[in-house]
Design a protein around this motif. Sequence first.
Motif, PDB file in Angstrom:
ATOM      1  N   UNK A 269       0.859  -1.188   0.000  1.00  0.00           N
ATOM      2  CA  UNK A 269       0.000   0.000   0.000  1.00  0.00           C
ATOM      3  C   UNK A 269       0.888   1.229   0.000  1.00  0.00           C
ATOM      4  N   UNK A 270       0.584   2.174  -0.887  1.00  0.00           N
ATOM      5  CA  UNK A 270       1.320   3.439  -0.886  1.00  0.00           C
ATOM      6  C   UNK A 270       0.302   4.570  -0.779  1.00  0.00           C
ATOM      7  N   UNK A 271       0.350   5.284   0.324  1.00  0.00           N
ATOM      8  CA  UNK A 271      -0.598   6.380   0.538  1.00  0.00           C
ATOM      9  C   UNK A 271       0.021   7.691   0.077  1.00  0.00           C
ATOM     10  N   UNK A 272      -0.210   8.038  -1.198  1.00  0.00           N
ATOM     11  CA  UNK A 272       0.362   9.284  -1.722  1.00  0.00           C
ATOM     12  C   UNK A 272      -0.679  10.395  -1.785  1.00  0.00           C
ATOM     13  N   UNK A 273      -1.916  10.081  -1.415  1.00  0.00           N
ATOM     14  CA  UNK A 273      -2.969  11.115  -1.457  1.00  0.00           C
ATOM     15  C   UNK A 273      -2.744  12.133  -0.345  1.00  0.00           C
ATOM     16  N   UNK A 274      -3.188  13.353  -0.604  1.00  0.00           N
ATOM     17  CA  UNK A 274      -3.184  14.378   0.444  1.00  0.00           C
ATOM     18  C   UNK A 274      -4.568  14.316   1.095  1.00  0.00           C
ATOM     19  N   UNK A 275      -4.607  13.587   2.195  1.00  0.00           N
ATOM     20  CA  UNK A 275      -5.894  13.281   2.834  1.00  0.00           C
ATOM     21  C   UNK A 275      -6.244  14.389   3.823  1.00  0.00           C
ATOM     22  N   UNK A 276      -7.479  14.800   3.785  1.00  0.00           N
ATOM     23  CA  UNK A 276      -7.914  15.834   4.719  1.00  0.00           C
ATOM     24  C   UNK A 276      -8.082  15.243   6.116  1.00  0.00           C
TER      25      UNK A 276
END
Length: 397
Positions: A269-276
């Motif tokens: 898993x790669x979390x590259x999103x800019x999560x609010x």
Amino acid sequence: MFKGKNVLVMVTGSIAAYKATTLVRLLIKSGAQVRVGMTTSAQEFITSKTLSILSGQDVLTDLFIGHTSQVIHIEWARWADVIFVVPATANIIGKIANGIADDAVSATIIASSADKVIAPAMNDVMFHNPAVERNLEILKQDGWLVVEPVVGYLAEGYEASGRLPEPIDILQQADIRLRAKKGQLIGKKVVITAGGTKEALDPVRYLTNRSSGKMGYALARAAVEKGAEVKLVTTIDRENIFGVEKIIVSSTQEMFDVATHEFTDADIFIGAAAVSDFKPAKLAEHKIKKQADGGLQLTLVQNPDILKTIGFSKKDHQIVVGFAAETKEVIAYGTDKLVKKHADMLITNDVSNSDTGFSSDDNAVTILVPDQLPEALPKTTKIEIARAIITRIITLK
Ligand SMILES: Cc1cc2nc3c(=O)[nH]c(=O)nc-3n(C[C@H](O)[C@H](O)[C@H](O)COP(=O)(O)O)c2cc1C
């Protein structure tokens, strides 16, 4: 992939032959040395002069004319690192599949051990002819990379399968699949998040951030280049990447639901999103009207933490990688996040720089891995940064 490579483009007698001109230009633009061969039929559709000028080389059209001191098809066959047959007629497919070498194009192809890419283009009835299907199957078994035709408007005036994909898509697909041939992620599933999440205030407004999704898309491309099956959970619908399945989401909650579900049978898993981190406490049913006193108080509540949830749910064989976009004390915050989220790797980037980070085509990051010294990757394109990150992730396995 094609930079510095010798690429032979073989053009055959299809109405789509004109698209070979674009392919030649794109290959040259990507840094390849390009030569072109044409069948006699191909020259009924476009002239060899056009392709000769575009490639800056004489075009191979005949085995026996004009080349007295060389066995031309052998010389060209040895020269090539990659051969494209674009567009490919039913006729050339049949000839290659059955080892027939009765003209300059087929003889050169059969004499070459280069990587080979073929893109059929023909009428839909021709394409589904059992003999053509059988011959294409043989080519696949022989190691040819077959770029399947797409459904589209055929020269015959109706929509059907058999249409040659656009040259840029042929090139992208060939690039990815040739790189992926010996990729270390073959058989692995990679889930990547990308883009800034959107937290709705009312039916027309939302809170978001400046993330463009480019880094996530670059990682998706770098992962398919290594042979992975890639699911890209993204808020932004950018370009299609061959082999990448995009799942478009909007809010953090939606991204959380899809990402955690996809992660259950994933390897990475790669979390590259800019999560609010926050969302409005309540979603207004109707558009919020101008307030009489001129102001509006918003109450925000915490969003679910995607990276942390995935980090703490991972099994031994699963790898979890997070991103930290910071504007100060980047390494310190990143190291803290690495531990708190139970991640195997954290990529930190300083988004206060306008020439890297959000929206930019370039990035500069530092890779943090538990018990290892931080590794800085200096500024370069996002795809190169992504390839370096994927290579590091592979070493964690
Ligand atoms: C106007 C026209 C369009 C054609 N388009 C195609 C085509 O798209 N695909 C195909 O397989 N054959 C097509 N053909 C038939 C081929 O040109 C024919 O089979 C020829 O012998 C192929 O020779 P080559 O494979 O040596 O180029 C077309 C023929 C004509 C007259």
